[in-house]
Design an enzyme around this catalytic site. Structure first.
Site, PDB file in Angstrom:
ATOM      1  N   THR A 134     -36.751 -81.221 -75.722  1.00  0.00           N
ATOM      2  CA  THR A 134     -37.169 -80.199 -76.501  1.00  0.00           C
ATOM      3  C   THR A 134     -35.812 -79.052 -76.441  1.00  0.00           C
ATOM      4  O   THR A 134     -34.896 -79.084 -75.556  1.00  0.00           O
ATOM      5  CB  THR A 134     -38.165 -79.262 -75.585  1.00  0.00           C
ATOM      6  OG1 THR A 134     -38.312 -79.390 -74.380  1.00  0.00           O
ATOM      7  CG2 THR A 134     -39.588 -80.059 -76.349  1.00  0.00           C
ATOM      8  N   TYR A 239     -34.335 -89.903 -80.375  1.00  0.00           N
ATOM      9  CA  TYR A 239     -35.539 -89.621 -81.501  1.00  0.00           C
ATOM     10  C   TYR A 239     -34.765 -89.671 -82.782  1.00  0.00           C
ATOM     11  O   TYR A 239     -35.489 -90.434 -83.818  1.00  0.00           O
ATOM     12  CB  TYR A 239     -35.958 -88.277 -81.111  1.00  0.00           C
ATOM     13  CG  TYR A 239     -37.116 -87.856 -81.963  1.00  0.00           C
ATOM     14  CD1 TYR A 239     -38.356 -88.118 -81.658  1.00  0.00           C
ATOM     15  CD2 TYR A 239     -36.933 -86.921 -82.955  1.00  0.00           C
ATOM     16  CE1 TYR A 239     -39.415 -87.937 -82.489  1.00  0.00           C
ATOM     17  CE2 TYR A 239     -37.742 -86.348 -83.940  1.00  0.00           C
ATOM     18  CZ  TYR A 239     -39.030 -86.854 -83.761  1.00  0.00           C
ATOM     19  OH  TYR A 239     -40.101 -86.678 -84.553  1.00  0.00           O
ATOM     20  N   LYS A 243     -36.268 -92.278 -85.981  1.00  0.00           N
ATOM     21  CA  LYS A 243     -36.693 -91.809 -87.247  1.00  0.00           C
ATOM     22  C   LYS A 243     -35.809 -92.552 -88.379  1.00  0.00           C
ATOM     23  O   LYS A 243     -36.284 -92.485 -89.304  1.00  0.00           O
ATOM     24  CB  LYS A 243     -36.922 -90.388 -87.089  1.00  0.00           C
ATOM     25  CG  LYS A 243     -37.907 -89.983 -86.101  1.00  0.00           C
ATOM     26  CD  LYS A 243     -39.311 -90.342 -86.372  1.00  0.00           C
ATOM     27  CE  LYS A 243     -40.414 -89.820 -85.713  1.00  0.00           C
ATOM     28  NZ  LYS A 243     -41.959 -90.080 -86.049  1.00  0.00           N
TER      29      LYS A 243
HETATM   30  P1  NDP Z   1     -47.812 -84.880 -80.282  1.00  0.00           P
HETATM   31  O1  NDP Z   1     -47.112 -84.946 -79.188  1.00  0.00           O
HETATM   32  O2  NDP Z   1     -48.813 -83.503 -80.314  1.00  0.00           O
HETATM   33  O3  NDP Z   1     -48.652 -86.157 -80.729  1.00  0.00           O
HETATM   34  C1  NDP Z   1     -48.301 -87.290 -80.616  1.00  0.00           C
HETATM   35  C2  NDP Z   1     -49.427 -88.312 -80.819  1.00  0.00           C
HETATM   36  O4  NDP Z   1     -48.777 -89.563 -80.794  1.00  0.00           O
HETATM   37  C3  NDP Z   1     -50.348 -88.150 -79.599  1.00  0.00           C
HETATM   38  O5  NDP Z   1     -51.785 -88.340 -80.101  1.00  0.00           O
HETATM   39  C4  NDP Z   1     -49.855 -89.362 -78.778  1.00  0.00           C
HETATM   40  O6  NDP Z   1     -50.933 -89.811 -78.003  1.00  0.00           O
HETATM   41  C5  NDP Z   1     -49.428 -90.247 -79.819  1.00  0.00           C
HETATM   42  N1  NDP Z   1     -48.895 -91.566 -79.238  1.00  0.00           N
HETATM   43  C6  NDP Z   1     -47.750 -91.529 -78.430  1.00  0.00           C
HETATM   44  N2  NDP Z   1     -47.370 -92.744 -78.042  1.00  0.00           N
HETATM   45  C7  NDP Z   1     -48.410 -93.794 -78.732  1.00  0.00           C
HETATM   46  C8  NDP Z   1     -48.479 -94.949 -78.715  1.00  0.00           C
HETATM   47  N3  NDP Z   1     -47.812 -95.916 -78.095  1.00  0.00           N
HETATM   48  N4  NDP Z   1     -49.814 -95.355 -79.242  1.00  0.00           N
HETATM   49  C9  NDP Z   1     -50.599 -94.557 -79.871  1.00  0.00           C
HETATM   50  N5  NDP Z   1     -50.459 -93.214 -80.150  1.00  0.00           N
HETATM   51  C10 NDP Z   1     -49.547 -92.668 -79.553  1.00  0.00           C
HETATM   52  O7  NDP Z   1     -46.718 -84.747 -81.399  1.00  0.00           O
HETATM   53  P2  NDP Z   1     -46.890 -84.075 -83.113  1.00  0.00           P
HETATM   54  O8  NDP Z   1     -48.177 -84.270 -83.517  1.00  0.00           O
HETATM   55  O9  NDP Z   1     -45.787 -83.097 -82.990  1.00  0.00           O
HETATM   56  O10 NDP Z   1     -46.283 -85.495 -83.772  1.00  0.00           O
HETATM   57  C11 NDP Z   1     -47.026 -86.298 -84.582  1.00  0.00           C
HETATM   58  C12 NDP Z   1     -45.794 -87.203 -85.324  1.00  0.00           C
HETATM   59  O11 NDP Z   1     -44.995 -85.971 -86.086  1.00  0.00           O
HETATM   60  C13 NDP Z   1     -44.813 -87.941 -84.665  1.00  0.00           C
HETATM   61  O12 NDP Z   1     -44.476 -89.161 -85.238  1.00  0.00           O
HETATM   62  C14 NDP Z   1     -43.701 -86.975 -84.423  1.00  0.00           C
HETATM   63  O13 NDP Z   1     -42.515 -87.704 -84.323  1.00  0.00           O
HETATM   64  C15 NDP Z   1     -43.715 -86.261 -85.875  1.00  0.00           C
HETATM   65  N6  NDP Z   1     -42.960 -85.110 -86.080  1.00  0.00           N
HETATM   66  C16 NDP Z   1     -43.332 -83.949 -85.235  1.00  0.00           C
HETATM   67  C17 NDP Z   1     -42.453 -82.758 -85.556  1.00  0.00           C
HETATM   68  C18 NDP Z   1     -42.941 -81.662 -84.768  1.00  0.00           C
HETATM   69  O14 NDP Z   1     -42.222 -80.439 -85.078  1.00  0.00           O
HETATM   70  N7  NDP Z   1     -43.707 -81.503 -84.067  1.00  0.00           N
HETATM   71  C19 NDP Z   1     -41.511 -82.795 -86.397  1.00  0.00           C
HETATM   72  C20 NDP Z   1     -41.007 -84.083 -87.182  1.00  0.00           C
HETATM   73  C21 NDP Z   1     -41.742 -85.089 -87.022  1.00  0.00           C
HETATM   74  P3  NDP Z   1     -51.191 -89.259 -76.510  1.00  0.00           P
HETATM   75  O15 NDP Z   1     -51.950 -88.055 -76.638  1.00  0.00           O
HETATM   76  O16 NDP Z   1     -51.857 -90.223 -75.620  1.00  0.00           O
HETATM   77  O17 NDP Z   1     -49.709 -88.880 -75.926  1.00  0.00           O
END
Ligand code: NDP
Length: 320
Positions: A134, A239, A243
């Site tokens: 982060t 990361y 992406k």
């Molecule tokens: P969160 O960490 O809140 O959510 C990530 C989700 O992915 C969780 O539900 C997590 O599950 C799930 N996950 C991780 N690994 C696996 C796996 N092996 N199988 C299934 N599910 C998995 O992050 P965000 O909501 O912010 O992120 C969602 C997407 O958006 C991601 O792809 C992220 O890279 C992308 N993104 C986010 C940004 C941001 O500013 N937040 C910016 C740009 C892109 P669990 O709860 O079990 O960990």
């Protein structure tokens, strides 16, 4: 005007533009889809990976609010069931199934269940992702996990789900929730090797092998410590690369799928949700998960879809 003042003005102008766009999108979100544009129904099946929290949870909610049947998936059953319960209590058509995108057995079980219960899938939202840095940290301690989940895991899902995608006049859709950090030609955060950038950019000659070997080369350098001088993106390196691979794979897949016959089309696009207040960012960020979910949902529901292999943010196409 000195350099600092100029920089401030630029920042303020960017902030103003962003706020204006957000207002515009809030307005657009209040306009209901007309019957003519609404190509989906309650029988339309959308699958969201990582739907238990953050942006994935909001994507699930918004797709269900539009009247689709949404399969909320989560690697943790308890978390997934709790999230599903919340949406069911809102009267939405949401069904839970366990799914871990790095576990082949979990994917196979999920696909067999979906085939048996619904016969196929119309929309796949590849949202699941991880990041271990982060702010300005840049540790690559978890690089293998990050690349395995964000890129290889997403690819696992696509390969397993594409045979299940249903033919329809509107075309099936795959949406990748990616990131601007994975831009090939970002001004401050890109691969230094111009030849490699060009290889990853030229969609006509791009191959899975080029993308995979780029990821593997980086991971080898992480192991022997030489990644620091390897010319990789400087910001959130593992990361950003994961992406970048997702974006490249989107273009490659779109090229392959464009050869499929009319009536069996699958459109695939990627998008950046913005900098969103979720667990991933330590709840920093500029927008809410609800706003972050907007572009992925908009892309999934595009009426008269024929766009494929493109990158979007805030409902607009952006450069890779
Ligand atoms: P969160 O960490 O809140 O959510 C990530 C989700 O992915 C969780 O539900 C997590 O599950 C799930 N996950 C991780 N690994 C696996 C796996 N092996 N199988 C299934 N599910 C998995 O992050 P965000 O909501 O912010 O992120 C969602 C997407 O958006 C991601 O792809 C992220 O890279 C992308 N993104 C986010 C940004 C941001 O500013 N937040 C910016 C740009 C892109 P669990 O709860 O079990 O960990």
């Amino acid at each position: 005007m000195d350099v600092t003042e100029k920089r401030m003005n630029k920042k303020e102008r960017a902030k103003e533009r962003r706020e204006k766009r957000h207002e515009e999108i809030s307005r657009l979100r209040t306009i209901p889809y007309s019957d003519h544009h609404r190509w989906w129904s309650g029988e339309t099946i959308a699958v969201v990976t990582g739907g238990n929290r953050g942006i994935g949870f909001e994507i699930t909610r918004q797709l269900a609010l539009h009247g689709l049947t949404v399969i909320l998936t989560s690697r943790d059953t308890i978390e997934g069931e709790l999230a599903t319960k919340t949406l069911l209590e809102e009267g939405l058509k949401v069904v839970f199934h366990q799914l871990d995108i790095v576990d082949h057995q979990s994917i196979d079980l999920f696909c067999a269940w979906v085939k048996e219960k619904y016969g196929g899938i119309d929309i796949l939202i590849n949202n699941a992702g991880i990041s271990y840095n982060t702010g300005s940290e840049n540790s690559v301690e978890c690089a293998e996990k990050v690349i395995n989940t964000n890129y290889f895991g997403t690819k696992n899902m696509i390969k397993a789900v594409i045979p299940l995608m249903r033919s329809s006049a509107g075309g099936a859709r795959v949406v990748m929730v990616s990131s601007r950090l994975g831009r090939l030609n970002g001004r401050r955060n890109r691969i230094a090797d111009v030849d490699l950038r060009q290889q990853l950019e030229h969609v006509e000659s791009l191959s899975e092998d080029i993308i995979d070997s780029t990821m593997n080369k980086f991971l080898e350098q992480v192991k022997d410590g030489s990644w620091v001088t390897g010319g990789w993106p400087q910001n959130n390196t593992d990361y950003s690369l994961s992406k970048l691979a997702v974006n490249a794979y989107t273009r490659l897949l779109a090229r392959t799928l464009s050869e499929w016959p009319e009536g069996q089309k699958i459109y695939v696009n990627c998008c950046c949700p913005g900098w969103v207040k979720t667990a991933m960012t330590g709840w920093a960020g500029l927008t809410s998960p609800e706003e972050g979910a907007d572009t992925p949902v908009w892309l999934a529901l595009l009426p008269g879809q024929s766009t494929s292999g493109k990158f979007f943010a805030e409902r607009r196409e952006i450069n890779f």
